[in-house]
Design an enzyme around this catalytic site. Structure first.
Site, PDB file in Angstrom:
ATOM      1  CB  THR A  30      -0.942   0.045   1.213  1.00 31.39           C
ATOM      2  OG1 THR A  30      -0.162   0.261   2.389  1.00 31.39           O
ATOM      3  CG2 THR A  30      -1.727  -1.240   1.340  1.00 31.39           C
ATOM      4  CB  CYS A  31       0.030   4.705  -0.973  1.00 32.26           C
ATOM      5  SG  CYS A  31      -0.283   4.263  -2.699  1.00 32.26           S
TER       6      CYS A  31
END
Length: 401
Positions: A341-342
């Site tokens: 994920t970011c």
């Protein structure tokens, strides 16, 4: 070298168990990788058999109520049903899940100490009549159900030896017990048992032993109650990065304490982690690689927002190893394993040493059944790992641990 790094390096050192994946049939794992895109989890039904039977042997005569919250996969539940397990429920969703699988209400106990009225009503409709309470306001919710329910009062026993202290949030102190019982009886309610939960992943049985003896003492003092049940909760540990006491040894002092119970009282337990954790592994791929300062960052296709969520919510660190065979005498380098994920919090392991890995390499996490998929999210719209159900992923030449 820090503790986490040393544990990883030791995985590949020349010792009696040189390989985290030694017990698995590598060819079977490679076949699964060829058929399925990562990330995926593998649920081994035979390992459920092994864990359930091991705990039942260690606690003879104790009714095991599996805690669905740890892992509620339908195939796991059906397997436990076939083994004669009972079930520990806490929500309407869990009631409807077991009902859909042919489980009856009298095979269950509703253990959430705090409930909405509609949750009580739905459990009764299902046929589950045994409920746990731990405070005066909760007791009042059952006044209108007098004659329909049997109440078990949860007592608080704090444990410093448990990884997750479950008595911090729930349970009444022993001094409140007589007042709660009197309140119930004055309003036509049947109090029939006591329960406690000394914490999840308890590393010593002694807090549980002390809780049993305190509960027995309370029962003997309160002669105005026809006691039917003592629920000793969960807490039975499994090995993650460090070895824990074998379950047979863990339960010896527990059974010695239970032998002091007055005759005719049934004993319940609520295992979740012990059954579910070893039954599932996760298979992930390296999808990115970058040199950042002195460390190599490897980006996996799952992380703490997905199958590794237990590292955030359950305080667990899972044994993780490459699927390919690693040269224990080769070079290891400072590394980081990050999720996809970011979010920068999405890091599975920091400051560990790994051999040089490549994009596309496969890693396998062990002991990943409990409080992983159950708490996984779809943050960034990454889907939760799919589950592959098998009968056996263990090497027939090795014994399942």
């Amino acid at each position: 070298m820090d503790k986490q790094t040393q544990q990883f390096v030791d995985t590949f050192a020349e010792q009696s168990h040189p390989d985290v994946l030694e017990q698995f049939d590598r060819a079977s794992l490679e076949e699964l990788v060829a058929k399925h895109d990562t990330p995926f989890m593998v649920l081994d039904l035979e390992e459920i058999d092994y864990q359930y039977k091991s705990l039942q042997a260690a606690l003879p005569g104790v009714k095991l109520f599996y805690a669905l919250k740890s892992l509620s996969h339908p195939e796991l539940i059906k397997r436990l049903k076939s083994l004669g397990s009972y079930f520990d429920l806490a929500t309407i969703g869990e009631v409807e899940l077991v009902e859909s699988l042919g489980i009856k209400g009298d095979q269950c106990i509703h253990t959430h100490p705090i409930k909405k009225d509609k949750e009580i009503a739905r459990a009764l409709e299902f046929g589950c009549t045994r409920f746990v309470v731990d405070n005066f306001e909760e007791m009042k919710k059952f006044y209108k159900y007098a004659g329909q329910v049997e109440l078990i009062i949860r007592i608080s026993y704090r444990s410093k030896q448990a990884v997750v202290d479950l008595s911090r949030k729930f349970g009444c102190v022993l001094e409140e017990l007589p007042v709660l019982v009197d309140m119930a009886q004055q309003n036509g309610l049947d109090v029939v048992g006591l329960s406690f939960h000394v914490g999840s992943q308890s590393l010593s049985p002694m807090t549980q032993v002390n809780a049993i003896r305190s509960s027995i003492a309370a029962m003997k003092v309160m002669k105005n109650v026809k006691w039917k049940f003592l629920d000793i909760g969960g807490s039975f540990p499994v090995s993650y990065q460090e070895e824990v006491m074998p379950i047979a040894d863990f339960c010896v002092p527990v059974m010695e304490a239970l032998a002091e119970l007055p005759e005719g009282i049934e004993i319940f337990a609520e295992p979740g982690r012990f059954i579910s954790a070893p039954s599932m592994i996760e298979v992930v791929s390296i999808v990115g690689k970058a040199k950042r300062g002195a460390r190599t960052w490897y980006y996996l296709d799952d992380g703490v927002y997905g199958g590794f969520s237990g590292q955030m919510f359950d305080h667990a660190v899972y044994p993780l190893a490459p699927l390919k065979t690693i040269d224990a005498h080769g070079e290891f380098y400072p590394s980081v394993l990050a999720g996809p994920t970011c979010d920068s919090i999405d890091v599975v392991a920091e400051d560990i040493e790994l051999p040089d890995m490549q994009i596309g390499d496969i890693l396998v996490g062990k002991q990943m059944g409990a409080y992983t998929l159950a708490s996984a999210t779809e943050f960034n719209y990454y889907p939760k790992p799919k589950v592959i159900v098998v009968e056996d992923i263990f090497d027939p030449e090795t014994e399942a641990l």
